[in-house]
Design a protein around this motif. Structure first.
Motif, short mmCIF file in Angstrom:
data_model
loop_
_atom_site.label_atom_id
_atom_site.label_comp_id
_atom_site.label_asym_id
_atom_site.label_seq_id
_atom_site.Cartn_x
_atom_site.Cartn_y
_atom_site.Cartn_z
N ALA A 24 6.06 -4.21 -8.78
CA ALA A 24 5.18 -3.33 -8.00
C ALA A 24 3.93 -4.09 -7.57
O ALA A 24 3.48 -3.97 -6.42
CB ALA A 24 4.80 -2.10 -8.83
N LEU A 28 2.65 -5.10 -3.68
CA LEU A 28 1.35 -4.65 -3.16
C LEU A 28 0.32 -5.76 -3.06
O LEU A 28 -0.84 -5.50 -2.76
CB LEU A 28 0.82 -3.52 -4.06
N GLU A 51 -7.44 -0.32 -1.50
CA GLU A 51 -6.24 0.45 -1.14
C GLU A 51 -5.04 0.03 -1.98
O GLU A 51 -4.29 0.88 -2.48
CB GLU A 51 -5.94 0.24 0.35
N ASN A 52 -4.83 -1.28 -2.14
CA ASN A 52 -3.68 -1.76 -2.91
C ASN A 52 -3.80 -1.39 -4.37
O ASN A 52 -2.79 -1.04 -5.01
CB ASN A 52 -3.50 -3.26 -2.72
N ASP A 54 -5.40 1.22 -5.58
CA ASP A 54 -5.13 2.67 -5.67
C ASP A 54 -3.63 2.94 -5.66
O ASP A 54 -3.13 3.76 -6.44
CB ASP A 54 -5.80 3.41 -4.52
N GLN A 55 -2.88 2.26 -4.79
CA GLN A 55 -1.43 2.44 -4.73
C GLN A 55 -0.77 1.93 -6.01
O GLN A 55 0.17 2.55 -6.53
CB GLN A 55 -0.85 1.71 -3.52
N PHE A 56 -1.26 0.80 -6.52
CA PHE A 56 -0.72 0.23 -7.75
C PHE A 56 -0.93 1.18 -8.93
O PHE A 56 0.00 1.42 -9.72
CB PHE A 56 -1.39 -1.12 -8.02
N GLN A 58 -1.19 4.38 -8.85
CA GLN A 58 -0.27 5.51 -8.71
C GLN A 58 1.13 5.12 -9.14
O GLN A 58 1.81 5.89 -9.83
CB GLN A 58 -0.26 6.04 -7.28
N LYS A 59 1.59 3.92 -8.78
CA LYS A 59 2.92 3.47 -9.20
C LYS A 59 3.00 3.36 -10.72
O LYS A 59 4.02 3.72 -11.32
CB LYS A 59 3.27 2.14 -8.55
N ASP A 62 3.26 6.78 -12.25
CA ASP A 62 4.60 7.34 -12.03
C ASP A 62 5.67 6.60 -12.81
O ASP A 62 6.84 7.01 -12.77
CB ASP A 62 4.96 7.31 -10.54
#
Length: 91
Positions: A24, A28, A51-52, A54-56, A58-59, A62
């Protein structure tokens, strides 16, 4: 750029969690480290764009591993973290 330190709890050891976290991070363009802790949790240090990261995050919440299950994530911004050039699985 943002630097974060994370401690992830749940079913995160013995399920491929660290290696899926690395995948992941690589996707990203996040750099840092991931390692198992003696208490059964996983620690992550991550560096990347806002941004990256924040996405990381979330991954990770999850669970990047299909067999894993995250029950709690402690996230702390830490501007003093080392700036890694890659993302590594340690220990």
């Amino acid at each position: 750029m943002r630097k974060v330190r994370m401690n992830v709890q749940g079913r995160v050891q013995g399920v491929g969690f660290r290696y899926m976290t690395k995948m992941a991070a690589d996707d990203l363009e996040v750099t840092g480290t991931v390692r198992n802790e003696d208490d059964g949790s996983v620690s992550i240090e991550a560096f990347g764009t806002e941004e990256n990261i924040d996405q990381f995050i979330q991954k990770v919440k999850d669970s990047p591993s299909p067999a894993g299950r995250v029950t709690y994530v402690d996230i702390q911004d830490d501007p003093l973290l080392e700036e890694y050039t890659t993302f590594r699985v340690t220990n």
